[in-house]
Structures are given as C-alpha cells and as structure tokens.
Motif scaffolding. Structure first.
Motif, PDB file in Angstrom:
ATOM      1  N   TYR A  70     -59.549 -32.663  44.142  1.00  0.00           N
ATOM      2  CA  TYR A  70     -58.509 -33.399  44.868  1.00  0.00           C
ATOM      3  C   TYR A  70     -58.939 -33.652  46.307  1.00  0.00           C
ATOM      4  O   TYR A  70     -58.790 -34.753  46.844  1.00  0.00           O
ATOM      5  CB  TYR A  70     -57.197 -32.617  44.825  1.00  0.00           C
ATOM      6  N   SER A  71     -59.466 -32.619  46.963  1.00  0.00           N
ATOM      7  CA  SER A  71     -59.886 -32.737  48.353  1.00  0.00           C
ATOM      8  C   SER A  71     -60.988 -33.777  48.512  1.00  0.00           C
ATOM      9  O   SER A  71     -60.933 -34.641  49.405  1.00  0.00           O
ATOM     10  CB  SER A  71     -60.369 -31.379  48.864  1.00  0.00           C
ATOM     11  N   LEU A  72     -61.991 -33.710  47.637  1.00  0.00           N
ATOM     12  CA  LEU A  72     -63.092 -34.675  47.718  1.00  0.00           C
ATOM     13  C   LEU A  72     -62.609 -36.094  47.427  1.00  0.00           C
ATOM     14  O   LEU A  72     -63.039 -37.052  48.082  1.00  0.00           O
ATOM     15  CB  LEU A  72     -64.185 -34.290  46.725  1.00  0.00           C
ATOM     16  N   SER A  73     -61.703 -36.237  46.467  1.00  0.00           N
ATOM     17  CA  SER A  73     -61.206 -37.566  46.099  1.00  0.00           C
ATOM     18  C   SER A  73     -60.419 -38.195  47.244  1.00  0.00           C
ATOM     19  O   SER A  73     -60.620 -39.376  47.576  1.00  0.00           O
ATOM     20  CB  SER A  73     -60.327 -37.469  44.848  1.00  0.00           C
ATOM     21  N   VAL A  74     -59.523 -37.409  47.860  1.00  0.00           N
ATOM     22  CA  VAL A  74     -58.716 -37.936  48.967  1.00  0.00           C
ATOM     23  C   VAL A  74     -59.606 -38.302  50.149  1.00  0.00           C
ATOM     24  O   VAL A  74     -59.456 -39.377  50.757  1.00  0.00           O
ATOM     25  CB  VAL A  74     -57.651 -36.909  49.387  1.00  0.00           C
ATOM     26  N   SER A  75     -60.548 -37.427  50.486  1.00  0.00           N
ATOM     27  CA  SER A  75     -61.444 -37.694  51.618  1.00  0.00           C
ATOM     28  C   SER A  75     -62.286 -38.937  51.383  1.00  0.00           C
ATOM     29  O   SER A  75     -62.462 -39.768  52.281  1.00  0.00           O
ATOM     30  CB  SER A  75     -62.352 -36.489  51.865  1.00  0.00           C
ATOM     31  N   THR A  76     -62.805 -39.068  50.168  1.00  0.00           N
ATOM     32  CA  THR A  76     -63.629 -40.236  49.838  1.00  0.00           C
ATOM     33  C   THR A  76     -62.802 -41.509  49.884  1.00  0.00           C
ATOM     34  O   THR A  76     -63.248 -42.537  50.430  1.00  0.00           O
ATOM     35  CB  THR A  76     -64.262 -40.076  48.445  1.00  0.00           C
ATOM     36  N   TYR A  77     -61.593 -41.453  49.329  1.00  0.00           N
ATOM     37  CA  TYR A  77     -60.729 -42.636  49.319  1.00  0.00           C
ATOM     38  C   TYR A  77     -60.376 -43.060  50.741  1.00  0.00           C
ATOM     39  O   TYR A  77     -60.531 -44.231  51.108  1.00  0.00           O
ATOM     40  CB  TYR A  77     -59.456 -42.353  48.525  1.00  0.00           C
ATOM     41  N   VAL A  78     -59.898 -42.098  51.546  1.00  0.00           N
ATOM     42  CA  VAL A  78     -59.478 -42.430  52.909  1.00  0.00           C
ATOM     43  C   VAL A  78     -60.658 -42.937  53.732  1.00  0.00           C
ATOM     44  O   VAL A  78     -60.569 -43.978  54.397  1.00  0.00           O
ATOM     45  CB  VAL A  78     -58.843 -41.193  53.591  1.00  0.00           C
ATOM     46  N   GLY A  79     -61.786 -42.220  53.666  1.00  0.00           N
ATOM     47  CA  GLY A  79     -62.939 -42.610  54.473  1.00  0.00           C
ATOM     48  C   GLY A  79     -63.511 -43.950  54.079  1.00  0.00           C
ATOM     49  O   GLY A  79     -63.764 -44.810  54.939  1.00  0.00           O
ATOM     50  N   SER A  80     -63.714 -44.185  52.781  1.00  0.00           N
ATOM     51  CA  SER A  80     -64.345 -45.434  52.336  1.00  0.00           C
ATOM     52  C   SER A  80     -63.393 -46.625  52.444  1.00  0.00           C
ATOM     53  O   SER A  80     -63.782 -47.698  52.932  1.00  0.00           O
ATOM     54  CB  SER A  80     -64.845 -45.283  50.898  1.00  0.00           C
ATOM     55  N   PHE A  81     -62.129 -46.447  52.021  1.00  0.00           N
ATOM     56  CA  PHE A  81     -61.173 -47.566  52.040  1.00  0.00           C
ATOM     57  C   PHE A  81     -60.854 -47.986  53.474  1.00  0.00           C
ATOM     58  O   PHE A  81     -60.888 -49.173  53.808  1.00  0.00           O
ATOM     59  CB  PHE A  81     -59.898 -47.152  51.302  1.00  0.00           C
ATOM     60  N   ASP A  82     -60.575 -47.017  54.344  1.00  0.00           N
ATOM     61  CA  ASP A  82     -60.234 -47.353  55.726  1.00  0.00           C
ATOM     62  C   ASP A  82     -61.413 -47.951  56.477  1.00  0.00           C
ATOM     63  O   ASP A  82     -61.266 -48.930  57.222  1.00  0.00           O
ATOM     64  CB  ASP A  82     -59.718 -46.115  56.455  1.00  0.00           C
TER      65      ASP A  82
END
Length: 308
Positions: A197-209
């Motif tokens: 969950y932590s890796l998924s949220v971080s990857t989503y926020v970092g890459s999408f933003d």
C-alpha cells in the motif's frame, strides 16, 4: 548499542546509521536549513498577510505551501537535532506514529499544492485575461481542501495498519525520524499489505503529480517560445528552471529512498536515510527563495511592510 529492554510503547531512533560519529557535523547544515525554513516561510506569511495587494491566487497558494513546509520540517527536525546533539533517541510509539502521519500526509499535500501552483502559472501565462475569473477565491479554497482530503484519505489507512501490527524488540528504528518503511521493519506479523500500500500510494502520488507539473511547464514553455521578444522569454525560463530543480529535489530523493528501503538492502543504510532527509529539508528551505523572494510583488510587499 541497541537497547534490548525497550517496551513496545517506546522506540529508539538511531539518527544516521553508520555515521553516528559525524552527527555533530551533520547537524550543522540540518540546523541551518531548518532556520532558513522558519525564517523564510514565516516572513513570507507575514508579508502576504500584511499586504492586501498580495491576496491573489498565486500568493494564496504560496501561503499554503509555506504552512505545509513549516509543519513538515518542524515535525522531524527538532527531534532529529536532539538525537544529534543530546543522544535523545527515545520516542514513544504514539509520538512516532503522529510524526509519521504528519510527515507523509504533509508530503502528499505539498505534492498536490505544487500541481496547483503549476496550474496557476499556466493560467497566468497562457490565459492572463481570464486569470481572476478562473481562479476565484472559492476555486482556490476548493483546491486547498482537495489537497488536504487526498492526504488524509491516503495516509490514514497507512497509520492504522501499522498501529495494528505487533512490533518486536529490539524496538530500534534505523532512521533519523519515524519513516514508514523503517518502522515497518519492526513488525512481527505479516506486513506485506502495508508495504504494498505504501509503495503504491507513493508511486501514484509522485508519478501522477510530477507528470501533471511537467505537462503544465511544457505548455508554459511552448507559450513563452512563441513570444517574439527575447527579453520577455528570459524571466519565465529562469523561473521554470529553478522551480523544476526544487521539485526534482522533492520527488526524486523521496521515491528513491522508499524503493531503496524495500529493494536495495545491500546499500549502506545512511544513503537511504540521507536521501529521505534531503526531500524533507532542502525544498522547504529553498521554496521561499524560489517562489517568494525572487518575485517582484513579494519584494515590493516586503518593502511596504518594512516602511510601515
């Protein structure tokens, strides 16, 4: 030495693993950056509040960024400096989880606000005549609330997950603050879901933003390149370049430290910890300079405030 008689209600932070003998020297740049963060962001808030001409969307977003930077930096630096100077490594589990929540939630908020500021610059440069009609006060408030809600929605489950996991002794966190992946290593139970969950949220926020920010700046640069006057291009190029450098210092070290914590265990631990510190300490110290002091309206507002 690792304390083995630590209760599960108390954890110990090691600081910079492997570099404990250099803690006093490392504390000097950390302390300077924290003082710059306090002075720069506090001054920025005072100047914007005191000058009605600065109550525009751009500066309202800048005020939100200053508050986020102050909270994010203050949530880790005082404790970090107490480790470096006083060897005060102990932290209660509740305080550790609170610190973790503030660090990660405000990191997500800062990321969302950087997207909002990039959109603000896009509207101001590419559609200046409709700037105030597009970014009205309700719209600015809604964007600020959306960044807050997104951070709460993403980070609250993370904290509750780790709160429910049993922690094993020795309760030593090999980090300078309560970073989620470092604390997760103390879990005795199955932490696979929390880790994913932590890796998924971080990857989503970092890459999408970051993708949205880059897209905004590409559109801005395309509009700037269409200008016939070379002098008119100079300032937007300078502003975009310095802004992208600070954003890179925020996104790249943060994601690298998290992936290294998970997949590259052979790397020296101090490399991962220093990367995690860079993205939380350097951008808050330089944001007031990049977005504030270099802006003519802020300098003029500061002069008027001083003269009054």
């Amino acid at each position: 030495s690792r304390p083995t008689n630590t209760s599960l209600s108390e954890l110990h932070l090691t600081g910079i693993p492997g570099l404990q003998h250099l803690h006093h020297w490392i504390s000097i740049p950390f302390c300077i950056m924290y003082l710059l963060t306090l002075a720069g962001n506090s001054t920025l808030l005072c100047v914007i509040k005191a000058d009605p001409s600065l109550h525009l969307p751009m500066f309202l977003f800048l005020s939100m960024l200053a508050v986020i930077d102050l909270v994010m930096s203050t949530s880790i630096t005082p404790k970090m400096l107490s480790i470096f100077w006083l060897h005060s490594t102990a932290i209660s589990l509740d305080a550790c989880l609170t610190q973790m929540y503030f660090v990660h939630a405000f990191s997500v908020m800062e990321s969302g606000l950087l997207v909002a500021m990039a959109f603000d610059r896009y509207v101001a440069i590419c559609n200046p005549l409709r700037y105030l009609s597009i970014l009205t006060s309700p719209v600015v408030a809604a964007i600020g609330l959306a960044t807050l809600l997104r951070a709460v929605v993403f980070m609250t489950p993370l904290t509750f997950q780790i709160r429910r996991l049993p922690l094993c002794s020795p309760a030593v966190v090999d980090h300078s603050y309560c970073e989620h992946m470092a604390v997760l290593k103390l879990a005795c139970g199955d932490a696979a879901f929390s880790n994913t969950y932590s890796l998924s949220v971080s990857t989503y926020v970092g890459s999408f933003d970051s993708l949205l920010i880059v897209l905004s700046y590409v559109l801005i640069l395309r509009a700037v390149l269409s200008l016939s006057c070379p002098q008119a291009r100079k300032k937007p190029f300078s502003t975009c370049g310095s802004s992208l450098c600070v954003m890179a210092l925020f996104y790249i070290p943060g994601l690298l430290s998290m992936y290294m914590e998970t997949y590259h265990q052979e790397l020296p631990p101090h490399v991962r910890v220093l990367l995690a510190n860079i993205y939380l300490l350097i951008p808050p110290a330089f944001n007031p300079l990049i977005y504030g002091i270099r802006t003519k309206q802020i300098r003029d507002g500061a002069r008027r405030a001083i003269s009054r």
